[in-house]
Write a protein that holds these residues in place. Structure first.
Motif, PDB file in Angstrom:
ATOM      1  N   VAL A  76       0.864  -1.180   0.000  1.00  0.00           N
ATOM      2  CA  VAL A  76       0.000   0.000   0.000  1.00  0.00           C
ATOM      3  C   VAL A  76       0.909   1.242   0.000  1.00  0.00           C
ATOM      4  CG1 VAL A  76      -1.801   1.287   1.208  1.00  0.00           C
ATOM      5  CG2 VAL A  76      -1.770  -1.222   1.255  1.00  0.00           C
ATOM      6  N   SER A  77       0.621   2.202  -0.901  1.00  0.00           N
ATOM      7  CA  SER A  77       1.396   3.442  -0.985  1.00  0.00           C
ATOM      8  C   SER A  77       1.073   4.355   0.182  1.00  0.00           C
ATOM      9  CB  SER A  77       1.104   4.178  -2.286  1.00  0.00           C
ATOM     10  OG  SER A  77       1.726   5.449  -2.270  1.00  0.00           O
ATOM     11  N   GLY A  78       2.140   4.958   0.722  1.00  0.00           N
ATOM     12  CA  GLY A  78       1.939   5.891   1.813  1.00  0.00           C
ATOM     13  C   GLY A  78       1.662   7.312   1.341  1.00  0.00           C
ATOM     14  N   LEU A  79       1.681   7.570   0.026  1.00  0.00           N
ATOM     15  CA  LEU A  79       1.441   8.910  -0.516  1.00  0.00           C
ATOM     16  C   LEU A  79       0.492   8.810  -1.699  1.00  0.00           C
ATOM     17  CD1 LEU A  79       5.049  10.396  -0.470  1.00  0.00           C
ATOM     18  CD2 LEU A  79       3.170  10.995   1.070  1.00  0.00           C
ATOM     19  N   GLU A  80      -0.462   9.727  -1.758  1.00  0.00           N
ATOM     20  CA  GLU A  80      -1.437   9.691  -2.843  1.00  0.00           C
ATOM     21  C   GLU A  80      -0.791   9.936  -4.210  1.00  0.00           C
ATOM     22  OE1 GLU A  80      -4.591  12.393  -2.084  1.00  0.00           O
ATOM     23  OE2 GLU A  80      -5.367  11.304  -0.333  1.00  0.00           O
ATOM     24  N   GLU A  81       0.288  10.797  -4.216  1.00  0.00           N
ATOM     25  CA  GLU A  81       0.877  11.135  -5.518  1.00  0.00           C
ATOM     26  C   GLU A  81       1.684   9.989  -6.108  1.00  0.00           C
ATOM     27  OE1 GLU A  81       3.453  13.484  -2.482  1.00  0.00           O
ATOM     28  OE2 GLU A  81       1.409  12.700  -2.658  1.00  0.00           O
ATOM     29  N   PHE A  82       1.929   8.955  -5.301  1.00  0.00           N
ATOM     30  CA  PHE A  82       2.647   7.787  -5.807  1.00  0.00           C
ATOM     31  C   PHE A  82       1.804   6.528  -5.599  1.00  0.00           C
ATOM     32  CE2 PHE A  82       6.361  10.482  -4.381  1.00  0.00           C
ATOM     33  CZ  PHE A  82       6.704  10.893  -5.653  1.00  0.00           C
ATOM     34  N   GLY A  88      -2.264  -9.876  -7.202  1.00  0.00           N
ATOM     35  CA  GLY A  88      -1.379  -9.211  -6.255  1.00  0.00           C
ATOM     36  C   GLY A  88       0.093  -9.599  -6.370  1.00  0.00           C
ATOM     37  N   SER A  89       0.443 -10.382  -7.386  1.00  0.00           N
ATOM     38  CA  SER A  89       1.845 -10.833  -7.515  1.00  0.00           C
ATOM     39  C   SER A  89       2.742  -9.803  -8.190  1.00  0.00           C
ATOM     40  CB  SER A  89       1.892 -12.157  -8.300  1.00  0.00           C
ATOM     41  OG  SER A  89       1.425 -11.955  -9.637  1.00  0.00           O
ATOM     42  N   ARG A  90       2.161  -8.846  -8.835  1.00  0.00           N
ATOM     43  CA  ARG A  90       2.948  -7.802  -9.502  1.00  0.00           C
ATOM     44  C   ARG A  90       2.325  -6.443  -9.231  1.00  0.00           C
ATOM     45  NH1 ARG A  90       6.786  -9.583 -12.762  1.00  0.00           N
ATOM     46  NH2 ARG A  90       6.762 -11.789 -13.357  1.00  0.00           N
ATOM     47  N   GLY A  91       3.176  -5.425  -9.226  1.00  0.00           N
ATOM     48  CA  GLY A  91       2.697  -4.080  -9.015  1.00  0.00           C
ATOM     49  C   GLY A  91       3.597  -3.038  -9.672  1.00  0.00           C
ATOM     50  N   ASN A  92       3.072  -1.832  -9.782  1.00  0.00           N
ATOM     51  CA  ASN A  92       3.825  -0.736 -10.390  1.00  0.00           C
ATOM     52  C   ASN A  92       3.634   0.527  -9.571  1.00  0.00           C
ATOM     53  OD1 ASN A  92       4.830  -1.854 -13.093  1.00  0.00           O
ATOM     54  ND2 ASN A  92       2.635  -2.335 -13.173  1.00  0.00           N
ATOM     55  N   VAL A  93       4.715   1.318  -9.495  1.00  0.00           N
ATOM     56  CA  VAL A  93       4.610   2.646  -8.915  1.00  0.00           C
ATOM     57  C   VAL A  93       5.445   3.575  -9.789  1.00  0.00           C
ATOM     58  CG1 VAL A  93       6.523   2.276  -7.329  1.00  0.00           C
ATOM     59  CG2 VAL A  93       4.857   4.082  -6.858  1.00  0.00           C
ATOM     60  N   ASP A  94       4.902   4.756 -10.119  1.00  0.00           N
ATOM     61  CA  ASP A  94       5.548   5.677 -11.050  1.00  0.00           C
ATOM     62  C   ASP A  94       6.036   6.935 -10.338  1.00  0.00           C
ATOM     63  OD1 ASP A  94       5.076   4.006 -13.243  1.00  0.00           O
ATOM     64  OD2 ASP A  94       3.037   4.830 -13.497  1.00  0.00           O
ATOM     65  N   PHE A  95       7.265   7.334 -10.690  1.00  0.00           N
ATOM     66  CA  PHE A  95       7.850   8.585 -10.214  1.00  0.00           C
ATOM     67  C   PHE A  95       8.075   9.521 -11.410  1.00  0.00           C
ATOM     68  CE2 PHE A  95       8.774   5.826  -6.723  1.00  0.00           C
ATOM     69  CZ  PHE A  95       8.901   6.637  -5.596  1.00  0.00           C
ATOM     70  N   THR A  96       7.980  10.805 -11.159  1.00  0.00           N
ATOM     71  CA  THR A  96       8.320  11.770 -12.205  1.00  0.00           C
ATOM     72  C   THR A  96       9.840  11.915 -12.283  1.00  0.00           C
ATOM     73  OG1 THR A  96       8.347  13.688 -10.751  1.00  0.00           O
ATOM     74  CG2 THR A  96       6.203  13.028 -11.681  1.00  0.00           C
ATOM     75  N   ASP A  97      10.307  12.703 -13.236  1.00  0.00           N
ATOM     76  CA  ASP A  97      11.758  12.910 -13.386  1.00  0.00           C
ATOM     77  C   ASP A  97      12.360  13.598 -12.158  1.00  0.00           C
ATOM     78  OD1 ASP A  97      12.200  16.067 -14.231  1.00  0.00           O
ATOM     79  OD2 ASP A  97      10.263  15.286 -14.856  1.00  0.00           O
ATOM     80  N   GLN A  98      11.531  14.240 -11.320  1.00  0.00           N
ATOM     81  CA  GLN A  98      12.045  14.927 -10.142  1.00  0.00           C
ATOM     82  C   GLN A  98      12.384  13.955  -9.005  1.00  0.00           C
ATOM     83  OE1 GLN A  98      12.805  18.258  -9.956  1.00  0.00           O
ATOM     84  NE2 GLN A  98      12.399  18.055 -12.183  1.00  0.00           N
TER      85      GLN A  98
END
Length: 634
Positions: free
Chosen positions: A33-39, A47-57
């Motif tokens: 579970v993500s601790g931040l809404e923006e991520f 549930g065996s795979r997941g993705n989380v995206d970050f910006t270039d910053q």
């Protein structure tokens, strides 16, 4: 890392075996579970795979690990220098650095909860986007200025916050403001077009876009000048002549003439030249430099003026500048049987002894004429050094060498620091002279060496320290030693000529008997040396200190020593210079043989025996490491 993974699972399994067999084993479950809404974390249906995206910053995200199992572990499939991960209680803290690249990147974290027999796994892919690619457009794409100059603007359109400007030629000025660049050109006074490139760079790091805008400013029309006549000849009686100037693109002109015996007057486009009667024993020469235009755009012509001498006198003539009640000494040596006209109105004196003296009652400049037999000249004698110590300083010129039977000029004007000029040899005065050793030693005021002074010296063998310390010399005439084929030494000949900045082509090419060039140009201001300076010098054995402390010397032709195969001494030859490029070498059967490699080719070269400090300090040479390794530099 995999090894650690299975060790941990083995421990979990061991503890599981020791538990109460009667307890019911719960099926392992795992949720990230993500601790931040923006991520936000997006998980697959199972549930065996997941993705989380970050910006270039980039940024930091705490991932909450929710599981019904007591233990859980994680591993990163491949370590990334931009990605950090650490466990903090029931969370994983992910830290992603800023991405300054255009390309995206990713890392994979595997989280496993439970035992080997009962576990749940999720592979979380951490993705980071690349920075937005720089975009740049400029208008216009070329700037053209008229001769008078002015200001022009370039409009800059870019999607980047950071952009910079630079220009290749500072004759143009540039100013950046908002989304524009103002380029300013002053009036072009030069007869060539002025060019530059304005470079605009948008972005930072590897995300850059560049635009290059060529700049051209129209050339000013070139000034031209012709003169008529190009040379003037006067008889000894003198006269008047006129030089006509023809100019284009200017009406501004000026003239320079250092010889004061001529009278010059400018009128419109004419220069009137007047020569008075020549009462001297020498032909008079002058050069009039005429320049039309301004500093940035000009043309020049030189008019040569010659006036005949009053006679072809054979007397030796010295110019002396003496104070009142001073005792002058003439440096007459060897066989002396002559008459001396001291030039002050006193009676002509018959002299048969060396170093005669004369007292001048009045301060003044006097011409002393010596006629008869004098075989040597020299001032390094006790009568100069002890008795009349100021007598050195009274000699200001040698007006004529005459025909007195000279055989030696060793130390002729030694330490005569006020000797400013010497005559050419127009009377074949040096046919029997064998040495000029220290002839003009420390003649610090001597500004020029006449081109033909040594044209009749077939017996001279030594020019050792001849011009040592002549600190006013700037250059040497072409062919200075061409007629001196018997010379064996030029040791320290120009040592200490601190203003000597150039030497002519083939200076020693006609001196095949020379063996010694030790310190010849030590402490000179030479900037370059012609490749044929030592051409035909096949007998030379010593180049020690040849260019020592020539601090302006940055390059010498690599072939400069090609004809000098018998040299054994190179110590301190280039120490104190600023040599760049490659050190001198000779091609042998298509292979470079540097000075420090000659010892390996003794079938071609004499083996160098003294070479310490040859290139000490020449650290800009591309082969300095090899030079130092061979012991030719410290």
């Amino acid at each position: 890392m995999k090894k650690l993974f299975f060790i941990i699972f083995g421990i979990v399994l061991l503890f599981g075996a020791c538990s109460d067999d009667e307890n019911t084993i719960a099926i392992a479950k795992l949720d990230l579970v993500s601790g931040l809404e923006e991520f936000p974390i997006t998980l697959s249906e199972d549930g065996s795979r997941g993705n989380v995206d970050f910006t270039d910053q980039g940024g930091t995200l705490s991932v909450i690990v929710e599981t019904n199992q007591t233990d859980w572990i994680y591993r990163v499939e491949e370590r990334k220098d931009w990605f950090e991960i650490r466990q903090n209680g029931d969370t994983l803290v992910l830290t992603v650095a800023q991405n300054k690249h255009v390309t995206s990147r990713e890392a994979v974290v595997e989280v496993r909860a439970g035992s080997v027999e009962n576990n749940a796994t999720c592979k979380l892919t951490v993705k980071q986007s690349g920075v937005e690619g720089a975009d740049l457009a400029v208008t216009p794409e070329k700037l053209e200025f008229p001769i008078k100059g002015g200001s022009l603007e370039v409009e800059v359109k870019t999607n980047q916050k950071l952009w910079s400007i630079s220009i290749s030629n500072t004759v143009f000025t540039i100013v950046k403001s908002d989304n524009k660049v103002r380029v300013t050109a002053e009036e072009n006074l030069y007869p060539v077009a002025l060019t530059a490139e304005l470079t605009i760079v948008s972005g930072e790091g590897e995300n850059l876009e560049t635009a290059v805008i060529p700049i051209v400013q129209e050339a000013a029309p070139a000034v031209t000048l012709t003169v008529d006549p190009a040379s003037i000849h006067f008889t000894m009686a003198g006269g008047v002549d006129t030089i006509h100037l023809k100019m284009q693109n200017t009406h501004v002109w000026q003239y320079v003439c250092e010889q004061e015996w001529l009278e010059l007057k400018a009128e419109n486009d004419y220069l009137i030249v007047t020569a008075p009667k020549n009462s001297s024993y020498d032909a008079l020469t002058a050069e009039i430099m005429i320049v039309a235009g301004i500093e940035q755009n000009y043309a020049g012509q030189t008019v040569t003026v010659v006036q005949e001498a009053s006679s072809l006198a054979e007397a030796m003539i010295f110019e002396l500048s003496v104070p009142a009640n001073a005792t002058a000494v003439l440096p007459l040596l060897g066989t002396v049987d002559c008459s001396v006209d001291w030039g002050d109105g006193s009676e002509v004196e018959t002299v048969t002894t060396v170093t005669p003296t004369h007292v001048y009652a009045q301060e003044g400049v006097y011409e002393v004429k010596i006629s008869g037999k004098v075989t040597g000249l020299g001032t390094n004698k006790a009568i100069f050094n002890v008795t009349y110590k100021d007598a050195f300083q009274y000699f200001t010129a040698v007006k004529q060498w005459g025909n007195t039977g000279l055989t030696s000029l060793k130390e002729a004007f030694w330490n005569c620091s006020n000797l400013k000029s010497v005559a050419n040899d127009v009377n074949e005065s040096f046919l029997a002279v064998t040495t000029f050793e220290k002839a003009f030693y420390k003649a610090a005021a001597l500004e020029e060496i006449p081109a033909g002074i040594f044209n009749n010296c077939p017996k001279v063998t030594s020019f050792r320290e001849c011009f040592n310390g002549c600190s006013a010399l700037v250059t040497l005439p072409a062919g200075l030693f061409s007629a001196c084929k018997a010379v064996t030494t030029f040791r320290s000949c120009f040592d200490g000529c601190s203003k000597l900045a150039s030497i002519p082509e083939g200076l020693f090419a006609n001196n095949p008997a020379v063996t010694d060039f030790f310190g010849t140009f030590k402490w000179c201001a030479l900037k370059e040396v012609p490749a044929n300076t030592f051409e035909n010098c096949t007998k030379v054995t010593g180049f020690g200190q040849i260019f020592y402390a020539c601090s302006a010397l940055e390059t010498v032709p690599v072939s400069i020593f090609d004809d000098c195969l018998n040299v054994t001494t190179f110590s301190f030859a280039f120490s104190g210079t600023k040599l760049k490029g490659e050190s001198p070498y000779t091609m042998v059967e298509g292979v470079k043989v540097h000075l420090y490699e000659r010892a390996e080719h003794t079938t071609v070269f004499k083996k160098p025996t003294t070479f310490n400090d040859c290139f000490t300090g020449c650290t800009d040479l591309i082969d300095f490491e090899q030079i130092q390794a061979a012991g030719w530099a410290k």
